[in-house]
Design an enzyme around this catalytic site. Structure first.
Site, PDB file in Angstrom:
ATOM      1  N   VAL A 182      14.456 -58.911  -0.691  1.00  0.00           N
ATOM      2  CA  VAL A 182      13.206 -58.822  -1.454  1.00  0.00           C
ATOM      3  C   VAL A 182      12.922 -60.128  -2.194  1.00  0.00           C
ATOM      4  O   VAL A 182      11.770 -60.550  -2.309  1.00  0.00           O
ATOM      5  CB  VAL A 182      13.272 -57.630  -2.425  1.00  0.00           C
ATOM      6  CG1 VAL A 182      12.050 -57.606  -3.342  1.00  0.00           C
ATOM      7  CG2 VAL A 182      13.370 -56.327  -1.653  1.00  0.00           C
ATOM      8  N   GLU A 183      13.962 -60.768  -2.685  1.00  0.00           N
ATOM      9  CA  GLU A 183      13.771 -61.986  -3.483  1.00  0.00           C
ATOM     10  C   GLU A 183      13.326 -63.178  -2.628  1.00  0.00           C
ATOM     11  O   GLU A 183      12.377 -63.873  -2.981  1.00  0.00           O
ATOM     12  CB  GLU A 183      15.067 -62.344  -4.220  1.00  0.00           C
ATOM     13  CG  GLU A 183      15.368 -61.474  -5.433  1.00  0.00           C
ATOM     14  CD  GLU A 183      14.523 -61.853  -6.644  1.00  0.00           C
ATOM     15  OE1 GLU A 183      13.675 -62.742  -6.543  1.00  0.00           O
ATOM     16  OE2 GLU A 183      14.713 -61.236  -7.707  1.00  0.00           O
ATOM     17  N   SER A 184      14.028 -63.449  -1.536  1.00  0.00           N
ATOM     18  CA  SER A 184      13.778 -64.687  -0.784  1.00  0.00           C
ATOM     19  C   SER A 184      13.697 -64.495   0.720  1.00  0.00           C
ATOM     20  O   SER A 184      13.485 -65.474   1.432  1.00  0.00           O
ATOM     21  CB  SER A 184      14.897 -65.690  -1.075  1.00  0.00           C
ATOM     22  OG  SER A 184      16.142 -65.205  -0.575  1.00  0.00           O
TER      23      SER A 184
ATOM     24  N   TYR B 266       9.200 -53.897  -7.359  1.00  0.00           N
ATOM     25  CA  TYR B 266      10.436 -54.616  -7.051  1.00  0.00           C
ATOM     26  C   TYR B 266      11.613 -53.641  -6.959  1.00  0.00           C
ATOM     27  O   TYR B 266      12.380 -53.657  -5.991  1.00  0.00           O
ATOM     28  CB  TYR B 266      10.659 -55.662  -8.140  1.00  0.00           C
ATOM     29  CG  TYR B 266      11.935 -56.456  -8.070  1.00  0.00           C
ATOM     30  CD1 TYR B 266      12.010 -57.619  -7.309  1.00  0.00           C
ATOM     31  CD2 TYR B 266      13.058 -56.077  -8.800  1.00  0.00           C
ATOM     32  CE1 TYR B 266      13.176 -58.368  -7.265  1.00  0.00           C
ATOM     33  CE2 TYR B 266      14.224 -56.810  -8.763  1.00  0.00           C
ATOM     34  CZ  TYR B 266      14.274 -57.962  -7.999  1.00  0.00           C
ATOM     35  OH  TYR B 266      15.429 -58.700  -7.952  1.00  0.00           O
TER      36      TYR B 266
END
Length: 274
Positions: free
Chosen positions: A144-146, A231
């Site tokens: 999800v982050e990168s 998120y």
């Protein structure tokens, strides 16, 4: 006698005209010590000339426009001089300079080095084992982050696989946030600290990773930020295996969450089994 006076009066214009040709007309430049030294001589043609031997006073060049040393200035082409920058613009310029300085610090890190998926996978497994955090949770967070891009940089300046903010990277002694081993190790350490702070609650720990521990504490749960709630939803969906089928994590999902608890002696236990 009246006749003689008439002759004298008629002769005055003639005398004045003669003097205008034989007597030099000199205008001394204004000044306390300026005086003319006139000498008469004859040139080769027999003409009488007059020479001014007084040296010309030295003229000081006009002083250049003074450069304003206090504060910022700019050159005005219309006024032909330096003008001070308004205080509001000074603040904006200093703010821009600070942003440039920060971007220079970010660009000083080594970026662009290719890493294989095997190297990234190994870095995740090693960091997760080192800090006793479920590697599947780490993979879900990184997805999800990168999206597993070790050179990713967000608009807010978060860097690398686990999107470390510059301040967080410095606090965790990261020298190159774009190195997968350093980035994942620091990110997992940070996640581990959050899980210990929130009693192993995965959702609260993820919310704190995104919005900060202070925001979670003030809200008494997941903050009512659309970004944070989305998120947490995306990562937990991947982690528990029931998320969007468009998201897939390496190694498969772990259906049972990691539990963090302390015994009566204060010893910390982390496990994903009953």
């Amino acid at each position: 006698m009246r006749k003689n006076l008439h002759i004298v009066l008629m002769a005055c214009p003639v005398i004045a005209t003669f003097l205008s040709f034989t007597t030099p007309y000199v205008r001394a430049e204004a000044g306390p010590s300026t005086s003319a030294n006139i000498t008469a001589s004859t040139d080769g043609s027999g003409r009488k000339i007059y020479v001014n031997d007084t040296p010309m006073p030295s003229r000081k060049p006009k002083a250049a426009s003074a450069f304003v040393s206090n504060g910022l200035v700019y050159w005005s082409p219309t006024a032909h001089r330096w003008k001070p920058v308004r205080s509001a613009y000074v603040r904006a310029a200093r703010s821009a300079a600070a942003e440039v300085s920060e971007s220079e610090q970010l660009s000083s890190f080594v970026r662009g080095k290719p890493f294989t998926q095997q190297e990234i996978n190994a870095a995740i497994d090693e960091a997760a084992a080192r800090h006793n955090v479920d590697p599947s949770l780490v993979r879900a967070l990184i997805k999800v982050e990168s999206n597993f891009n070790p050179n990713a940089v967000s608009r807010k300046g978060a860097m690398g696989l686990m999107q470390l903010m510059p301040q967080t990277a410095r606090q965790l002694n990261v020298t190159n946030p774009f190195d997968p081993e350093q980035n994942v190790d620091a990110g997992v350490r940070h996640l581990k600290q959050l899980m210990e702070s929130f009693g192993g609650d995965v959702k609260l720990s993820l919310a704190a990773y995104n919005a900060g521990a202070g925001a979670v504490s003030r809200s008494g749960g997941v903050p009512h930020f659309a970004e944070t709630r989305n998120y947490v939803r995306r990562i937990t969906g991947l982690y528990y295996g029931g998320g969007d089928p468009g998201f897939r994590i390496l190694g498969g999902a772990v259906h049972k969450p990691v539990r963090v608890q302390r015994d009566a002696r204060g010893v910390l236990y982390i496990s994903n089994t009953d």
